[in-house]
Write a protein that holds these residues in place. Sequence first.
Motif, PDB file in Angstrom:
ATOM      1  N   LEU A  24       0.904  -1.200   0.027  1.00 37.16           N
ATOM      2  CA  LEU A  24      -0.013  -0.092  -0.110  1.00 37.16           C
ATOM      3  C   LEU A  24       0.809   1.288   0.045  1.00 37.16           C
ATOM      4  N   GLU A  25       1.866   1.246   0.799  1.00 38.03           N
ATOM      5  CA  GLU A  25       2.941   2.628   0.666  1.00 38.03           C
ATOM      6  C   GLU A  25       3.442   2.431  -0.526  1.00 38.03           C
ATOM      7  N   GLN A  26       3.772   1.412  -1.231  1.00 42.65           N
ATOM      8  CA  GLN A  26       4.345   1.576  -2.701  1.00 42.65           C
ATOM      9  C   GLN A  26       3.408   2.022  -3.798  1.00 42.65           C
ATOM     10  N   ALA A  27       2.117   1.702  -3.592  1.00 43.45           N
ATOM     11  CA  ALA A  27       1.214   2.126  -4.343  1.00 43.45           C
ATOM     12  C   ALA A  27       1.097   3.620  -4.135  1.00 43.45           C
ATOM     13  N   ALA A  28       0.868   4.114  -3.032  1.00 41.22           N
ATOM     14  CA  ALA A  28       0.878   5.403  -2.857  1.00 41.22           C
ATOM     15  C   ALA A  28       1.964   6.208  -3.129  1.00 41.22           C
ATOM     16  N   LYS A  29       3.066   5.796  -3.072  1.00 44.76           N
ATOM     17  CA  LYS A  29       4.095   6.451  -3.425  1.00 44.76           C
ATOM     18  C   LYS A  29       4.275   6.414  -5.004  1.00 44.76           C
ATOM     19  N   HIS A  58       1.917   5.523  -7.513  1.00 45.82           N
ATOM     20  CA  HIS A  58       0.675   5.575  -8.093  1.00 45.82           C
ATOM     21  C   HIS A  58      -0.393   6.450  -7.867  1.00 45.82           C
ATOM     22  N   GLY A  59      -0.028   7.091  -6.744  1.00 48.42           N
ATOM     23  CA  GLY A  59      -0.769   8.410  -6.181  1.00 48.42           C
ATOM     24  C   GLY A  59      -1.992   7.964  -5.506  1.00 48.42           C
ATOM     25  N   ILE A  60      -2.009   6.433  -5.134  1.00 50.87           N
ATOM     26  CA  ILE A  60      -3.308   6.104  -4.387  1.00 50.87           C
ATOM     27  C   ILE A  60      -3.314   6.487  -3.064  1.00 50.87           C
ATOM     28  N   ARG A  61      -4.276   7.003  -2.650  1.00 51.91           N
ATOM     29  CA  ARG A  61      -4.159   7.501  -1.368  1.00 51.91           C
ATOM     30  C   ARG A  61      -4.591   6.583  -0.176  1.00 51.91           C
ATOM     31  N   VAL A  62      -3.967   6.220   0.735  1.00 53.75           N
ATOM     32  CA  VAL A  62      -4.049   5.170   1.877  1.00 53.75           C
ATOM     33  C   VAL A  62      -4.217   5.830   3.368  1.00 53.75           C
ATOM     34  N   ILE A  63      -5.214   5.338   4.049  1.00 54.74           N
ATOM     35  CA  ILE A  63      -5.279   5.625   5.327  1.00 54.74           C
ATOM     36  C   ILE A  63      -5.160   4.140   6.215  1.00 54.74           C
ATOM     37  N   ALA A  64      -4.016   3.999   6.820  1.00 56.64           N
ATOM     38  CA  ALA A  64      -4.020   2.652   7.608  1.00 56.64           C
ATOM     39  C   ALA A  64      -4.106   3.091   9.169  1.00 56.64           C
ATOM     40  N   PRO A  85      -0.028  10.766   1.185  1.00 55.62           N
ATOM     41  CA  PRO A  85      -0.345   9.905   0.613  1.00 55.62           C
ATOM     42  C   PRO A  85      -0.771   8.598   1.371  1.00 55.62           C
ATOM     43  N   PHE A  86       0.330   8.216   2.163  1.00 61.76           N
ATOM     44  CA  PHE A  86       0.230   7.023   3.035  1.00 61.76           C
ATOM     45  C   PHE A  86      -0.009   7.566   4.475  1.00 61.76           C
ATOM     46  N   GLY A  87      -1.139   7.480   5.059  1.00 56.14           N
ATOM     47  CA  GLY A  87      -1.429   7.963   6.475  1.00 56.14           C
ATOM     48  C   GLY A  87      -1.490   6.781   7.398  1.00 56.14           C
ATOM     49  N   GLY A  88      -0.524   6.420   8.278  1.00 57.33           N
ATOM     50  CA  GLY A  88      -0.559   5.494   9.149  1.00 57.33           C
ATOM     51  C   GLY A  88      -0.662   6.121  10.499  1.00 57.33           C
TER      52      GLY A  88
END
Length: 196
Positions: free
Chosen positions: A28-33, A35-41, A103-106
């Motif tokens: 998910l972190e890689q996808a955020a970095k 491909h611009g996919i936004r992730v909230i973990a 983009p990756f919010g943990g």
Amino acid sequence: SPPRLDENAAREPKSRKGQVRLEMELLLEQAAKEHGIRVIALRAGDFFGPGVEGSWFTKAVAKGGAKASQLYDLTRVGHSWAFVPDLAETFAELAVREEELPPFGGFHFAGHWIETGRELAEATRTAIGKPSLPIRRFPWILLYLGAPFVTFMREALEMMWLWRRPLRLDDRKLRSALGRVPHTPLDEALRRAVAA
């Protein structure tokens, strides 16, 4: 893991389940970095609350909810518990602020920190309204005996360290992002959980 875990702690899982979770987060972190996919973990402790089935609370601590004939004390160490309505509201509040987040919010959801399994069982007994309801130590030996035959028991043994060592989630980053984290008082949360 250290007894109090923040989002910057090293992620070095020792269990198979922990390794799978880490691999998912890394993807998910890689996808955020890339491909611009936004992730909230949003990481949380063990779940309890209305509609929650299959959790340690519903299967062990208070099996049967308000009709439980006994309660179980799972641990002698502190443990994090997440009241699902609070967790859901927290996630919704993060989602509303998605554009303000990286983009990756943990984040860690602290939920309820309970010092011992006995403390949780006693508070649950009060929530049920049966002061004489017996509280017993959880028979962990049954997991060892059943592990060769029952997948759940094998997996529970793999994660047993969570019941032998305290692991408290530090939610300072979450509080900084939201300002206020939803938190139902434990007595009310337990009343709602056992009534459901």
